[in-house]
Design an enzyme around this catalytic site. Structure first.
Site, PDB file in Angstrom:
ATOM      1  N   ARG A  25      -3.586   1.826   4.393  1.00 38.29           N
ATOM      2  CA  ARG A  25      -3.971   2.827   3.511  1.00 38.29           C
ATOM      3  C   ARG A  25      -5.587   3.792   4.323  1.00 38.29           C
ATOM      4  NH1 ARG A  25      -0.637   1.640  -0.077  1.00 38.29           N
ATOM      5  NH2 ARG A  25       1.562   0.612   0.275  1.00 38.29           N
ATOM      6  N   PRO A  80       3.569   9.099  -6.283  1.00 40.85           N
ATOM      7  CA  PRO A  80       4.017   9.040  -7.750  1.00 40.85           C
ATOM      8  C   PRO A  80       3.558   7.320  -7.880  1.00 40.85           C
ATOM      9  CG  PRO A  80       6.096   9.622  -6.910  1.00 40.85           C
ATOM     10  CD  PRO A  80       4.583   9.183  -5.738  1.00 40.85           C
ATOM     11  N   GLU A  81       2.585   7.150  -8.511  1.00 33.87           N
ATOM     12  CA  GLU A  81       2.315   5.143  -9.415  1.00 33.87           C
ATOM     13  C   GLU A  81       2.545   5.630 -11.274  1.00 33.87           C
ATOM     14  OE1 GLU A  81      -1.670   4.466  -7.848  1.00 33.87           O
ATOM     15  OE2 GLU A  81      -1.666   6.344  -6.835  1.00 33.87           O
ATOM     16  N   LYS A  86       6.803   0.449 -10.861  1.00 33.38           N
ATOM     17  CA  LYS A  86       7.175   1.655 -10.129  1.00 33.38           C
ATOM     18  C   LYS A  86       8.244   2.605 -10.695  1.00 33.38           C
ATOM     19  CE  LYS A  86       2.987   1.948  -7.264  1.00 33.38           C
ATOM     20  NZ  LYS A  86       2.523   1.655  -6.347  1.00 33.38           N
TER      21      LYS A  86
END
Length: 278
Positions: A257, A2-3, A56
């Site tokens: 990442r 979730p961003e 967030k």
DNA sequence: ATTCTCACCTGTTAGC
DNA sequence: TGCTAACAGGTGAGAA
């Protein structure tokens, strides 16, 4: 995953379905949440007055004046489910709400998520956040880049610089702006900064409109997946053709990442002009 | 001071 | 088939 767009979608769902509702009972709370906030059970009897989002983070403003801080991290979900529904083994906070037949469930497979009372907006986790990515301007971004020397991707993931971006939207924004993820912040041209600010705003706006990106686990409060996934150009598209130049989208590792980009559209700035024609 | 690396978890998938 | 290892990625603590 979730961003910002996903969290915004969840907050809108909470505003529509939970605002004004009183918590009649804490039907379940997991030990790991109680360890972080032993007073969490005292939410029973309180009422949700309003929900805010910052980066967030989700902030529940309570009737008592307290602030409930929620972060979904990787796999967290906030769901409105029927009261009688059986508890899932990954449900870590289950709040029965007065009126209606639904309960608010915090479900989080990987247990990275956060639900605890905080001391309002002065909480360092909130006060240290950079400006919201949704409204980032060229001027702001230029200012923030001052004094920073690191790969632009690492910079954009840093919530104290710009709040709300995560791995998916950083890769997508850099692609849209034609900037290589490994480009050092000090090397960005004014034109690239302008394009990047624009790309971030435009992509987030569209993603919010489509209620976020569901790649795997993300769901809105009503259980619906987001619909932005079909607009992704590079994220998890390695091996595919670039829609602009047909080059093969590449995946590397940067800032710890998975990093996706087009090696042709996102070339590194040539910073060694004196070596031209070597 | 700033930037980098790793731990935190668990479900899924790739590889042997 | 069954096992192990790697991977997914947001954040914060600690290291560099």
């Amino acid at each position: 995953m979730p961003e910002l767009p996903e969290v915004e979608t969840v907050v809108r769902g909470l505003r529509a379905g939970v605002t004004g509702r009183r918590i009649s009972r804490v039907a379940h709370v997991s030990q790991h949440l109680l360890q972080r906030d032993p007073g969490l059970r005292s939410i029973a009897g309180d009422r949700f007055q309003h929900f805010d989002r910052r980066g967030k983070f989700i902030i529940g403003r309570m009737e008592s004046g307290r602030n409930l801080l929620i972060h979904l991290r990787m796999s967290g979900r906030l769901l409105l489910r029927p009261k009688r529904e059986r508890r899932d083994k990954h449900d870590h906070l289950v709040l029965t709400l007065d009126g209606g037949d639904r309960k608010l469930v915090f479900r989080d497979v990987r247990k990275f998520g956060l639900v605890e009372f905080c001391n309002g907006d002065a909480d360092s986790r909130l006060s240290s956040l950079g400006p919201e990515a949704t409204g980032i301007t060229t001027g702001q971004l230029r200012q923030l880049l001052q004094g920073s020397r690191r790969p632009i991707k690492a910079f954009l993931l840093d919530q104290t610089k710009v709040a709300g971006l995560g791995n998916i939207y950083v890769d997508e924004s850099l692609y849209r702006a034609g900037v290589n993820p490994a480009e050092l912040t000090t090397n960005l041209s004014p034109e690239q900064v302008r394009k990047l600010a624009r790309a971030i705003r435009d992509i987030l706006k569209k993603a919010i409109k489509l209620m976020g990106t569901t790649f795997d686990s993300y769901r809105a409060t009503d259980g619906e997946p987001g619909r932005f996934a079909s607009y992704l150009k590079v994220y998890h598209k390695e091996g595919n053709r670039c829609s602009i130049c047909s080059e093969t989208i590449t995946k590397t590792r940067l800032a710890g990442r998975g990093t996706h980009f087009c090696p042709n559209c996102q070339k590194l700035v040539d910073n060694q002009k004196h070596e031209v024609g070597k």
